[in-house]
Design an enzyme around this catalytic site. Structure first.
Site, PDB file in Angstrom:
ATOM      1  N   GLY A  46       7.819  -9.241   5.455  1.00  0.00           N
ATOM      2  CA  GLY A  46       7.063  -9.148   4.207  1.00  0.00           C
ATOM      3  C   GLY A  46       6.735 -10.505   3.609  1.00  0.00           C
ATOM      4  O   GLY A  46       6.573 -10.646   2.401  1.00  0.00           O
TER       5      GLY A  46
ATOM      6  N   CYS B 272      -1.422  -9.926   8.020  1.00  0.00           N
ATOM      7  CA  CYS B 272      -0.034  -9.476   8.040  1.00  0.00           C
ATOM      8  C   CYS B 272       0.008  -7.976   7.762  1.00  0.00           C
ATOM      9  O   CYS B 272      -0.478  -7.528   6.729  1.00  0.00           O
ATOM     10  CB  CYS B 272       0.820 -10.205   7.007  1.00  0.00           C
TER      11      CYS B 272
ATOM     12  N   GLY C  10       6.155 -10.024  20.951  1.00  0.00           N
ATOM     13  CA  GLY C  10       6.924 -10.200  22.178  1.00  0.00           C
ATOM     14  C   GLY C  10       6.105  -9.868  23.415  1.00  0.00           C
ATOM     15  O   GLY C  10       4.946  -9.442  23.323  1.00  0.00           O
TER      16      GLY C  10
END
Lengths: 323, 256
Positions: free
Chosen positions: A73, A147, A234
């Protein structure tokens, strides 16, 4: 063999194309206990906003196969403390440009600093960018419009082409440094977003941010993350990132910094061959602090083995096979 | 100084249901680890990206031997439970702050461990003795582990009443009328919360070791925060990093 690994990003010269992905590296201080930051092409700092942000409740992360979900966040200490503390640290740690460009015959560039900026509103982005304008140690700005873990701002700006063009041109006008827009993969057609950023005056693109995901803890019959959803990163997302870099490299003329699941030199070279001018190592640094160095050494070894004298020969080279 | 090193496995044995004791040759880390600190243990399976934070149960600096005691909580710790002599495993450590041993010098210190929070209390007891007056209260669900390794007087609480006081660690503290000047504790949040309240009532100092899901383990990613009462200097908000400002906090300074 004489090799050139240095690249140009938006008019800024990097000693090599390998940098750290925002949010996975802090401002470098913690990692500097494990290796010399001066080996990196650039340090990309964790997102900073005009005032401190608290971030999300915990748990903020969970592991997934070959990856992880995070919903931090964008907790950060705000741009004032960032400038006084983090940029000061980088300024003290990173060496200046040196004249001894081994092999290249010219100047060996210093490790550069790319400051990632986040905000809840256009005003907050502008305020933060203006506060960074006088920071000589901030070489480039990366604007996080992608985001997935903050309710307002973040991805809300990054998924609508008109919104992307507007925020890009507003930031571009306020910024002293070159502006790189960081794109979200959570859209139907990322080339539309890339073109909108270019039309807004972006000097470069960073891609990709994380893919929105969810994990459920079946023992507790509940969400693994307090935020319910999080951003997947990842090696699991690497093929998606390569595909998107490839698509956007064919759609825009501005340079692209490729990221998403890079763990090895091979992963980085895929991204470069797809069209990225530089790459960022992110989640893999959590598995081994020195991953970025292994990627740099691996690219060097590849160039040696394949007699590549300039890394730029490889940028977008898979396109050479297209008719 | 933090080290990332390969450690050689000296042995791994089960000491309770799903509880394992892993002994590692890890010279640098064992030589500098303090009680209450932890290490990041990396999987040998490349599909598991994140290290598992495991507290230091014993650290023999002279011989370079580190002992980790952990419970199988998922695939990563299950993999570690299958490590055998001469296998290798990668570690980063020592990490975090550890218990403030100076606060316990020449005082009556109560070490409280609950379940898989017991292991770090062992090295803490060993380092505090004999200078401090050390007593341990250990809480278990049923089966005991590690209790016999403690060099000090140990009081047991079990949920099922199969050993010691039936109930939790606070039931045992009250039943035995145990008095202390300072408490060091590690265990589930509900236990730490009760101890924080108890220490406040008694007017004594209390330090607790917190647990939170971690990614980098070194303070960069801000995954493992806990809520603090005051604004934290590093974060500039009321969040402290468990891996860096902790894992041990003065209980009055954080929300549990």
């Amino acid at each position: 063999m004489t090799k050139n690994m240095s690249v140009d990003i938006c008019g800024v010269r990097l000693k090599n194309p390998v940098m750290t992905a925002s949010g996975t590296f802090g401002s470098g201080a913690e990692f500097s206990e494990f290796f010399d930051l001066n080996r990196l092409g650039a340090v990309v700092t964790k997102g900073v906003s005009s005032v401190p942000w608290e971030g999300n409740p915990t748990p903020r992360i969970c592991e997934t196969p070959s990856g992880m979900l995070n919903a931090i966040g964008l907790q950060n200490a705000g741009v004032e403390v960032f400038s006084k503390r983090d940029l000061r640290f980088l300024s003290d740690t990173l060496l200046p440009d040196s004249g001894a460009g081994a092999g290249s015959g010219g100047i060996l560039p210093s490790t550069k600093v790319i400051v990632n900026v986040c905000g809840h509103s256009e005003e907050e982005y502008i305020d933060c960018v203006e506060k960074l304008a006088s920071e000589r140690r901030a070489d480039l700005l990366e604007i996080n419009i992608s985001c997935p873990n903050v309710k307002e701002g973040g991805i809300a700006f990054g998924t609508d082409p008109k919104g992307v063009e507007r925020i890009t041109s507003a930031v571009r006008r306020a910024a002293r440094q070159p502006v790189i827009m960081k794109l979200s993969p959570n859209v139907t057609d990322i080339t539309e977003i890339a073109r909108a950023a270019e039309a807004g005056g972006a000097d470069g693109l960073s891609m990709i941010n994380t893919l929105t995901g969810m994990k459920i803890d079946v023992e507790r019959r509940s969400f693994a993350l307090a935020n319910r959803t999080g951003g997947l990163s990842g090696p699991a997302i690497h093929p998606v990132a390569v595909r998107m870099v490839y698509q956007c490299a064919g759609a825009v003329k501005i340079p692209i910094i490729g990221m998403g699941g890079i763990r090895t030199a091979e992963d980085a070279l895929e991204m470069i061959m797809a069209g990225a001018s530089a790459v960022s190592v992110g989640t893999a640094s959590f598995n081994d602090q020195r991953t970025a160095l292994a990627v740099i050494d691996g690219i060097d070894e590849y160039m040696e083995r394949h007699h590549v004298s300039d890394i730029r020969e490889l940028t977008g080279c898979v396109r050479d096979w297209e008719t | 100084m933090k080290y990332t090193q390969k450690a050689k496995v000296l042995g791994c044995e089960t000491i309770g249901k799903n509880i394992y004791s892993l002994r590692l040759q890890a010279d640098d880390i064992a030589g500098s680890a303090a009680p209450g600190q932890f290490v990041s243990v990396y999987s040998n399976d490349s599909a598991r990206m994140l290290p598992r934070p495991i507290s230091v149960c014993e650290a023999d600096g002279e011989r370079g031997i580190l002992r980790l005691v952990f419970r199988i909580a998922g695939a990563g710790t299950e993999e570690f439970s299958k490590l055998r002599e001469d296998d290798e495993v990668r570690l980063t450590g020592p990490l975090g702050n550890g218990f403030p041993l100076g606060e316990a010098a020449r005082r009556r210190v109560l070490l409280v461990g609950g379940g898989i929070g017991i292991p770090p209390m062992l090295e803490t007891a060993k380092r505090l003795m004999p200078e401090a007056d050390v007593r341990a209260v250990l809480g278990f669900r049923d089966e005991l582990f590690l209790a016999e390794d403690f060099p000090c007087e140990v009081t047991i609480a079990t949920e099922d009443g199969s050993a010691g006081t039936k109930g939790n660690v606070l039931d045992a503290i009250r039943a035995q009328k145990i008095e202390a000047d300072v408490i060091f504790a590690c265990g589930p949040a509900v236990m730490l919360r009760a101890l924080k309240k108890y220490a406040l009532e008694q007017g004594i100092g209390c330090w607790v070791s917190m647990e939170e899901k971690m990614a980098c383990g070194i303070g960069a990613c801000l995954s493992c925060v806990c809520r603090s009462v005051q604004t934290d200097e590093h974060s500039q908000v009321k969040n402290k990093r468990v891996c860096t400002e902790g894992p041990v906090f003065r209980s009055a300074d954080i929300e549990i």
